[in-house]
Design a protein around this motif. Structure first.
Motif, PDB file in Angstrom:
ATOM      1  N   LEU A   1       0.829  -1.210   0.000  1.00  0.00           N
ATOM      2  CA  LEU A   1       0.000   0.000   0.000  1.00  0.00           C
ATOM      3  C   LEU A   1       0.861   1.256   0.000  1.00  0.00           C
ATOM      4  O   LEU A   1       0.644   2.179  -0.778  1.00  0.00           O
ATOM      5  CB  LEU A   1      -0.932  -0.021   1.220  1.00  0.00           C
TER       6      LEU A   1
ATOM      7  N   TYR B   1       4.592   1.559  -0.131  1.00  0.00           N
ATOM      8  CA  TYR B   1       5.750   1.702  -1.001  1.00  0.00           C
ATOM      9  C   TYR B   1       5.386   1.500  -2.470  1.00  0.00           C
ATOM     10  O   TYR B   1       5.616   2.372  -3.296  1.00  0.00           O
ATOM     11  CB  TYR B   1       6.848   0.727  -0.568  1.00  0.00           C
ATOM     12  N   ALA B   2       4.795   0.338  -2.791  1.00  0.00           N
ATOM     13  CA  ALA B   2       4.497   0.085  -4.196  1.00  0.00           C
ATOM     14  C   ALA B   2       3.363   0.976  -4.686  1.00  0.00           C
ATOM     15  O   ALA B   2       3.369   1.449  -5.818  1.00  0.00           O
ATOM     16  CB  ALA B   2       4.147  -1.382  -4.392  1.00  0.00           C
ATOM     17  N   GLY B   3       2.367   1.231  -3.809  1.00  0.00           N
ATOM     18  CA  GLY B   3       1.185   1.944  -4.268  1.00  0.00           C
ATOM     19  C   GLY B   3       1.308   3.453  -4.243  1.00  0.00           C
ATOM     20  O   GLY B   3       0.600   4.124  -4.981  1.00  0.00           O
ATOM     21  N   ALA B   4       2.171   4.008  -3.397  1.00  0.00           N
ATOM     22  CA  ALA B   4       2.188   5.468  -3.274  1.00  0.00           C
ATOM     23  C   ALA B   4       3.571   6.054  -3.552  1.00  0.00           C
ATOM     24  O   ALA B   4       3.711   6.969  -4.357  1.00  0.00           O
ATOM     25  CB  ALA B   4       1.712   5.885  -1.890  1.00  0.00           C
TER      26      ALA B   4
ATOM     27  N   VAL C   1       6.400   4.891  -5.032  1.00  0.00           N
ATOM     28  CA  VAL C   1       6.971   4.762  -6.374  1.00  0.00           C
ATOM     29  C   VAL C   1       6.133   5.516  -7.397  1.00  0.00           C
ATOM     30  O   VAL C   1       6.659   5.996  -8.402  1.00  0.00           O
ATOM     31  CB  VAL C   1       7.126   3.273  -6.756  1.00  0.00           C
ATOM     32  N   VAL C   2       4.816   5.662  -7.128  1.00  0.00           N
ATOM     33  CA  VAL C   2       4.005   6.490  -8.024  1.00  0.00           C
ATOM     34  C   VAL C   2       4.552   7.910  -8.033  1.00  0.00           C
ATOM     35  O   VAL C   2       4.686   8.533  -9.092  1.00  0.00           O
ATOM     36  CB  VAL C   2       2.526   6.493  -7.577  1.00  0.00           C
ATOM     37  N   LEU C   3       4.933   8.409  -6.853  1.00  0.00           N
ATOM     38  CA  LEU C   3       5.504   9.750  -6.781  1.00  0.00           C
ATOM     39  C   LEU C   3       6.846   9.804  -7.512  1.00  0.00           C
ATOM     40  O   LEU C   3       7.124  10.773  -8.230  1.00  0.00           O
ATOM     41  CB  LEU C   3       5.676  10.168  -5.321  1.00  0.00           C
TER      42      LEU C   3
END
Lengths: 361, 180
Positions: free
Chosen positions: B58, B60-63, B65-67
């Protein structure tokens, strides 16, 4: 090693995916029909299926309703030419539709859809079901970003950038808006955590939306933004960006984006029903009349589906009624209105529960 | 079965983590970072601490890296500007890696770092309720210290981006170049 449980779980999962994809396909039809009714048109009413379409009265009626249209649409996606523009980044161009599609199909694993003899009908009744749902659906944004970036042209790129910013912004408000529901659902001393089944069971007397209207409203608005629906369909915005992030896609690759989007809507409606509309509980104040055994399971599932379809209808109704927000307005609404509101809502509910527990328990 | 899965996921994490550092295209690097994070989440699942696994995905992968991707794409619109590693950083990185391998080998040789018996961590981390309970009672001080540290970092970021010891004009300049 015994393979039978694995096989049964696999069959259940395939069934669930098939049912949700069919519902998503018919949601597309519902969208076109509702758009037609709202704009004074007929919507799709010509596609006839060879044998069934020629049955005297019934066939004609089904054709008028457009029941066969999703089949034709699906065949069209498969058999149309698959153009690949020369200026794209091939790896990510192929990866993006899959990355958009897989999370949409994964989230349904933890969504309970009915009850049989006090047991949930669900693929996986996780203690942290809600968190799992948020985590997996937050991966869906990569499909939009990669599609926008790999297309290597202006409009998809703008759509991808807008989509990523919007989805990060509204994830926060969404995550905070569901916490009060779980605070209320967990009685002192219970061990249920963030299980979605438990939330439904706690609403057998009163639906969560009745005494948590603010949480429900914030969740609904955030859900519109997370599923990229109008009035927040910034990544697509067809009047500004052609078709946004999926401009350069055709045939089945576009189809995957399309199915993923409508699956998100169906699953999102399901989550809204589970959290705030009482799931498969009958009406507020009335005990559920579902009998035991599989009859009760089927009836509760049908009641749940009815609620989900009502929410899906609401989604479509909004889309064809409200105009689109401007991009900066979407951002301002997310960060300066919804996020502080959700935070205040959470803190107030926590204080209220603490006082309530001290005085009455 | 679990051992085989552990080796598969570990190999995946190591390979993708190496590719994060080695890939010339920053977008590729960010994508491999996601693979590494999801692999780490899978390791948490093997340890039966599902809460941490989900939070890993939720946050690291979801927020995060999106940034990363957001910034990479905004600053480097062409995506063709390849990063060339400098000799010095390659040497420094290899040295650090060699030291770490040596350290781990030394630990195993001395017999201190062998496989430990099962810790009772499972009961604390398996249920989210127990996790929260431990966090807000036993580990309250550490929890608040970390929160304070993050707050300080956040205030610092806001101060810098508002133009204190500003790095902001650089990024603005870069944006103008791209626009030209």
């Amino acid at each position: 090693m015994n393979y039978l449980p694995v096989l049964i779980a696999l069959i259940k999962a395939v069934l669930m995916v098939a049912v949700v994809v069919v519902i998503a396909a018919y949601a597309v039809l519902a969208e076109r029909k509702i758009a037609g009714w709202i704009q004074g048109r007929y919507g799709p009413n010509r596609t006839a299926f060879p044998v069934i379409g020629y049955i005297p009265i019934l066939g004609k009626m089904l054709t008028r309703l457009g029941v066969f249209q999703p089949v034709a649409d699906g065949l069209k996606f498969i058999f149309k030419e698959d153009p690949i523009p020369g200026h794209v980044n091939l790896v990510y161009y192929f990866l993006a539709p899959c990355v958009a599609f897989i999370p949409a199909m994964t989230t349904m694993a933890v969504l309970p859809f009915g009850e049989m003899d006090g047991q949930p009908l669900v693929l996986a009744n996780l203690d942290i079901g809600m968190l799992f749902l948020l985590a997996v659906s937050s991966l869906g944004v990569y499909g939009i970003i990669l599609a926008g970036w790999s297309a290597n042209s202006k409009y998809p790129f703008l759509g991808g950038i807008r989509g990523s910013a919007q989805m990060i912004s509204y994830e926060l408000a969404m995550g905070l808006s569901i916490l009060p529901a779980f605070l209320w659902a967990n009685a002192p001393g219970s061990e249920t955590g963030m299980s979605l089944f438990n939330v439904v069971q706690s609403q057998d007397q009163l639906w969560m939306v009745i005494w948590q209207p603010l949480s429900a409203l914030i969740f609904l608005v955030a859900l519109f933004a997370e599923t990229n629906r109008l009035p927040f369909d910034m990544p697509e915005a067809e009047t500004e960006l052609v078709a946004g992030y999926n401009t350069e896609y055709g045939s089945m690759k576009f189809g995957l984006f399309f199915v993923a989007e409508y699956t998100h809507i169906v699953i999102g409606s399901g989550v809204l029903t589970v959290l705030f509309l009482g799931g498969w509980n009958f009406f507020p104040g009335l005990p559920s009349p579902w009998p035991g055994g599989w009859v009760g399971g089927v009836l509760s599932t049908l009641w749940f589906l009815l609620k989900v379809f009502t929410v899906v209808f609401f989604f479509m109704w909004i889309r064809w009624t409200l105009p689109r927000f401007r991009y900066d307005q979407v951002m301002r609404l997310g960060w300066t209105v919804l996020l502080p509101l959700a935070l205040a809502n959470l803190v107030l509910n926590a204080i209220f529960i603490a006082l309530f527990d001290n005085w009455f328990v | 079965m679990e051992d085989i899965l552990f080796y598969i996921f570990s190999a995946g994490i190591l390979v993708s983590a190496f590719l994060v550092v080695a890939s010339r295209n920053p977008v590729n690097g960010a994508m491999f970072l996601i693979v590494a994070f999801v692999g780490i989440a899978a390791l948490f699942v093997l340890l039966e601490s599902f809460f941490l696994a989900v939070i890993q995905v939720l946050v690291y992968a979801g927020a995060v890296v999106v940034l990363f991707l957001f910034v990479i794409m905004l600053l480097d619109v062409e995506g063709s500007e390849k990063i060339r590693p400098r000799v010095l950083s390659v040497v420094a990185g290899s040295l650090a890696f060699a030291l770490m391998v040596l350290g781990v080998l030394a630990l195993f040789a001395s017999g201190l770092g062998g496989p430990e018996p099962d810790l009772p961590i499972q009961t604390a981390a398996a249920l989210s309720r127990n996790f929260g309970y431990e966090l807000f009672t036993k580990y309250m001080l550490a929890f608040q210290l970390i929160g304070f540290l993050l707050l300080a970092a956040m205030v610092g970021v806001i101060y810098i981006s508002k133009g204190g010891q500003s790095t902001a004009p650089q990024s603005v300049k870069k944006g103008e170049e791209v626009a030209q």
